[in-house]
Design a protein around this motif. Structure first.
Motif, PDB file in Angstrom:
ATOM      1  N   ASP A  54       0.518  -1.103   0.108  1.00 32.13           N
ATOM      2  CA  ASP A  54       0.246   0.193  -0.071  1.00 32.13           C
ATOM      3  C   ASP A  54       0.751   1.241  -0.063  1.00 32.13           C
ATOM      4  N   SER A  55       0.348   2.477   0.549  1.00 31.15           N
ATOM      5  CA  SER A  55       1.042   3.028   0.262  1.00 31.15           C
ATOM      6  C   SER A  55       1.958   3.533   1.905  1.00 31.15           C
ATOM      7  N   ALA A  56       2.960   4.076   2.651  1.00 32.00           N
ATOM      8  CA  ALA A  56       4.045   3.579   3.471  1.00 32.00           C
ATOM      9  C   ALA A  56       2.836   3.717   5.291  1.00 32.00           C
ATOM     10  N   VAL A  57       3.227   3.041   5.232  1.00 30.99           N
ATOM     11  CA  VAL A  57       2.155   2.816   7.093  1.00 30.99           C
ATOM     12  C   VAL A  57       2.952   3.806   7.790  1.00 30.99           C
ATOM     13  N   ASP A  58       2.453   4.725   8.853  1.00 29.50           N
ATOM     14  CA  ASP A  58       2.771   5.653   9.844  1.00 29.50           C
ATOM     15  C   ASP A  58       3.479   4.623  10.851  1.00 29.50           C
ATOM     16  N   PRO A  59       3.958   4.821  11.272  1.00 22.56           N
ATOM     17  CA  PRO A  59       4.892   3.781  12.839  1.00 22.56           C
ATOM     18  C   PRO A  59       4.527   4.484  14.105  1.00 22.56           C
ATOM     19  N   ASP A  60       4.475   5.545  13.559  1.00 25.29           N
ATOM     20  CA  ASP A  60       4.783   6.406  14.661  1.00 25.29           C
ATOM     21  C   ASP A  60       2.743   6.268  15.725  1.00 25.29           C
ATOM     22  N   VAL A  61       2.181   5.860  14.939  1.00 24.66           N
ATOM     23  CA  VAL A  61       1.150   6.455  15.040  1.00 24.66           C
ATOM     24  C   VAL A  61       1.079   5.517  16.837  1.00 24.66           C
ATOM     25  N   LYS A  62      -0.111   5.734  17.882  1.00 25.76           N
ATOM     26  CA  LYS A  62      -0.266   5.093  18.998  1.00 25.76           C
ATOM     27  C   LYS A  62      -1.039   3.253  18.673  1.00 25.76           C
ATOM     28  N   GLU A  63      -1.117   2.946  17.976  1.00 27.69           N
ATOM     29  CA  GLU A  63      -1.926   1.754  18.047  1.00 27.69           C
ATOM     30  C   GLU A  63      -1.213   1.258  17.152  1.00 27.69           C
ATOM     31  N   LEU A  64       0.098   1.744  16.587  1.00 26.57           N
ATOM     32  CA  LEU A  64       0.910   0.512  15.859  1.00 26.57           C
ATOM     33  C   LEU A  64       2.231   1.096  16.124  1.00 26.57           C
ATOM     34  N   LYS A  65       2.651   1.498  17.339  1.00 28.47           N
ATOM     35  CA  LYS A  65       4.043   2.036  17.690  1.00 28.47           C
ATOM     36  C   LYS A  65       4.811   0.612  17.622  1.00 28.47           C
ATOM     37  N   GLY A  66       6.085   0.476  17.288  1.00 29.40           N
ATOM     38  CA  GLY A  66       6.858  -0.219  17.882  1.00 29.40           C
ATOM     39  C   GLY A  66       6.524  -2.046  17.110  1.00 29.40           C
ATOM     40  N   ARG A  67       5.374  -1.428  16.341  1.00 24.88           N
ATOM     41  CA  ARG A  67       5.522  -2.805  15.555  1.00 24.88           C
ATOM     42  C   ARG A  67       5.162  -3.030  14.400  1.00 24.88           C
ATOM     43  N   VAL A  68       5.825  -2.065  13.742  1.00 30.96           N
ATOM     44  CA  VAL A  68       5.940  -2.222  12.454  1.00 30.96           C
ATOM     45  C   VAL A  68       7.175  -2.195  12.016  1.00 30.96           C
ATOM     46  N   SER A  69       7.152  -3.008  10.628  1.00 27.22           N
ATOM     47  CA  SER A  69       8.767  -2.872   9.966  1.00 27.22           C
ATOM     48  C   SER A  69       8.746  -2.315   8.414  1.00 27.22           C
ATOM     49  N   SER A  70       9.404  -1.365   7.961  1.00 25.34           N
ATOM     50  CA  SER A  70       9.853  -0.884   6.444  1.00 25.34           C
ATOM     51  C   SER A  70      10.052  -1.674   5.659  1.00 25.34           C
ATOM     52  N   GLY A  71       9.803  -2.295   4.720  1.00 24.86           N
ATOM     53  CA  GLY A  71      10.254  -2.484   3.243  1.00 24.86           C
ATOM     54  C   GLY A  71      11.293  -1.938   3.047  1.00 24.86           C
ATOM     55  N   PRO A  72      11.939  -2.288   1.320  1.00 24.40           N
ATOM     56  CA  PRO A  72      11.782  -0.740   0.785  1.00 24.40           C
ATOM     57  C   PRO A  72      11.036   0.175  -0.524  1.00 24.40           C
ATOM     58  N   ASP A  73      11.805   0.909  -0.906  1.00 29.68           N
ATOM     59  CA  ASP A  73       9.669   1.090  -1.425  1.00 29.68           C
ATOM     60  C   ASP A  73      10.152   0.379  -3.318  1.00 29.68           C
ATOM     61  N   MET A  74       9.083   0.048  -2.955  1.00 26.29           N
ATOM     62  CA  MET A  74       8.399  -1.200  -4.120  1.00 26.29           C
ATOM     63  C   MET A  74       8.266  -0.736  -5.685  1.00 26.29           C
ATOM     64  N   SER A  75       8.415   0.806  -5.624  1.00 26.73           N
ATOM     65  CA  SER A  75       8.123   1.390  -6.676  1.00 26.73           C
ATOM     66  C   SER A  75       9.214   1.856  -7.523  1.00 26.73           C
ATOM     67  N   ALA A  76      10.117   1.922  -6.893  1.00 27.07           N
ATOM     68  CA  ALA A  76      11.540   2.499  -7.024  1.00 27.07           C
ATOM     69  C   ALA A  76      12.331   2.113  -7.835  1.00 27.07           C
TER      70      ALA A  76
END
Length: 383
Positions: A54-76
């Motif tokens: 999808d579009s990138a996930v905000d890892p800093d919202v309180k409901e997701l904090k500490g449980r989001v890993s980010s991969g590279p930009d797949m569109s690039a």
């Protein structure tokens, strides 16, 4: 072939919650429709990673904090660039794995982790990324790269609230690769139910990846469990889930209401995460079978191309998954049981029966001896 990837949220509505009417109350109908709270008695998605393409996930919202890993930009492709958190991807991740922190929004699998695989930009009109062209079989689309990355980096479920109108060979191959790795693939079927084509033909254009074999295509329903008028209707629809006035997390914090098959797909991806948490070795096709077997409110004929087999029921799907794994165990136990008895006799070798062959041969020899004896007697009489 040119293909434009779209985020398939139809609209974002104003959130009406207040201090006296928090988001948890706003989303209660969604959780009830999916029978999620009963499912939480068995699992909350522990040990499962859901990739959000999808579009990138905000890892800093309180409901997701500490449980989001980010991969590279797949569109690039080979050129990497910094990706800003997106509104749509953050909303979908919250529906899947929101923790409910501080009475905030709770996802279907609140103990699951998120792998954010950005491949779309949702800050521009149309919620799309620039078209890409597939030059020959070796070219990978952003979605194909995302699916392979997810399968190779520990994702058990992939949520895809995106769509394009044209299938690509690289994507079909990537779908097969991910399924072969045991990854459950869930996608929105699209929001084309009210287009002129759909009204004229009584069916909608197929949207991909929902249209690829093995992908669980999800339609949207309203608060009464009926198909949402915007939800695409075609044979890519397997099951359905709430997609009207669904509360979601906003990028940066806060909440809003969403409409679209995007939200429905994310919710079903959360249910798939619950199943994989409880039954980690269950293959994708049996996860889909469990979702179908546990669905409710299905059409009288059993299936139609509007809501599929019905609205997903998380608790019933878990029960169905347990029966599927139980059936596998009983078959294995039966094989062991029947194999512990007395050994079967060694099968007879193919060819003539030695006993019968001996009797036949003996008979021929006796007959031949009698024939020769008769000839000798006749000769003696002549002399």
């Amino acid at each position: 072939m040119l293909t434009v990837v779209r985020l398939v949220t139809a609209a974002v509505l104003a959130f009406t919650g207040t201090a006296a009417d928090p988001v948890r109350d706003q989303q209660k109908w969604v959780l009830d429709a999916l029978n999620v709270e009963q499912a939480w008695a068995s699992t909350r998605g522990e040990g499962v990673t859901v990739a959000v393409v999808d579009s990138a996930v905000d890892p800093d919202v309180k409901e997701l904090k500490g449980r989001v890993s980010s991969g590279p930009d797949m569109s690039a492709g080979a050129v990497q660039r910094e990706v800003r958190p997106g509104r749509h991807g953050t909303a979908m991740a919250g529906l899947i794995a929101g923790s409910g922190e501080d009475d905030g929004l709770v996802g279907v699998a609140p103990a699951a982790r998120i792998l954010s695989l950005p491949m779309a930009i949702d800050d521009e009109p149309g919620f799309s990324m620039p078209p890409m062209e597939e030059d020959g079989p070796a070219a990978d689309s952003p979605l194909a790269r995302a699916l392979r990355y997810a399968a190779n980096h520990g994702a058990q479920v992939v949520s895809m609230s995106i769509g394009s109108y044209g299938p690509l060979r690289s994507e079909r191959e990537a779908v097969s690769y991910a399924l072969g790795k045991g990854v459950v693939l869930v996608a929105a079927v699209g929001n084309d139910g009210q287009t002129a084509y759909a009204r004229e033909k009584s069916t909608s254009y197929w949207s991909f990846p929902a249209g690829y074999p093995g992908v669980i295509g999800v339609a949207a329903t309203d608060k009464q469990g009926r198909r949402a008028s915007f939800s695409s209707d075609n044979l890519s629809v397997l099951v359905s889930a709430p997609g009207v006035e669904v509360p979601v997390v906003k990028r940066g914090g806060g909440y809003e209401l969403s409409e679209g098959t995007s939200s429905a797909a994310a919710l079903v991806a959360g249910v798939a995460a619950l199943i994989k948490s409880r039954h980690p070795t269950l293959p994708p096709e049996q996860v889909a079978q469990a979702l179908v077997a546990g669905s409710k409110g299905g059409p009288a004929a059993g299936y139609d191309d509007q809501t599929g087999f019905g609205v997903v029921d998380a608790a019933a799907a878990l029960d169905a998954a347990a029966r599927l794994t139980g059936a596998k165990r009983s078959v294995e136990a039966g094989v062991k049981h029947f194999g512990e008895g007395e050994d079967s006799p060694v099968p007879t070798r193919p060819g003539p029966d030695p006993l019968r062959l001996g009797l036949y041969g003996g008979g021929v020899l006796v007959a031949l001896a009698m024939f020769c004896g008769a000839i000798v007697l006749l000769n003696q009489r002549k002399e």
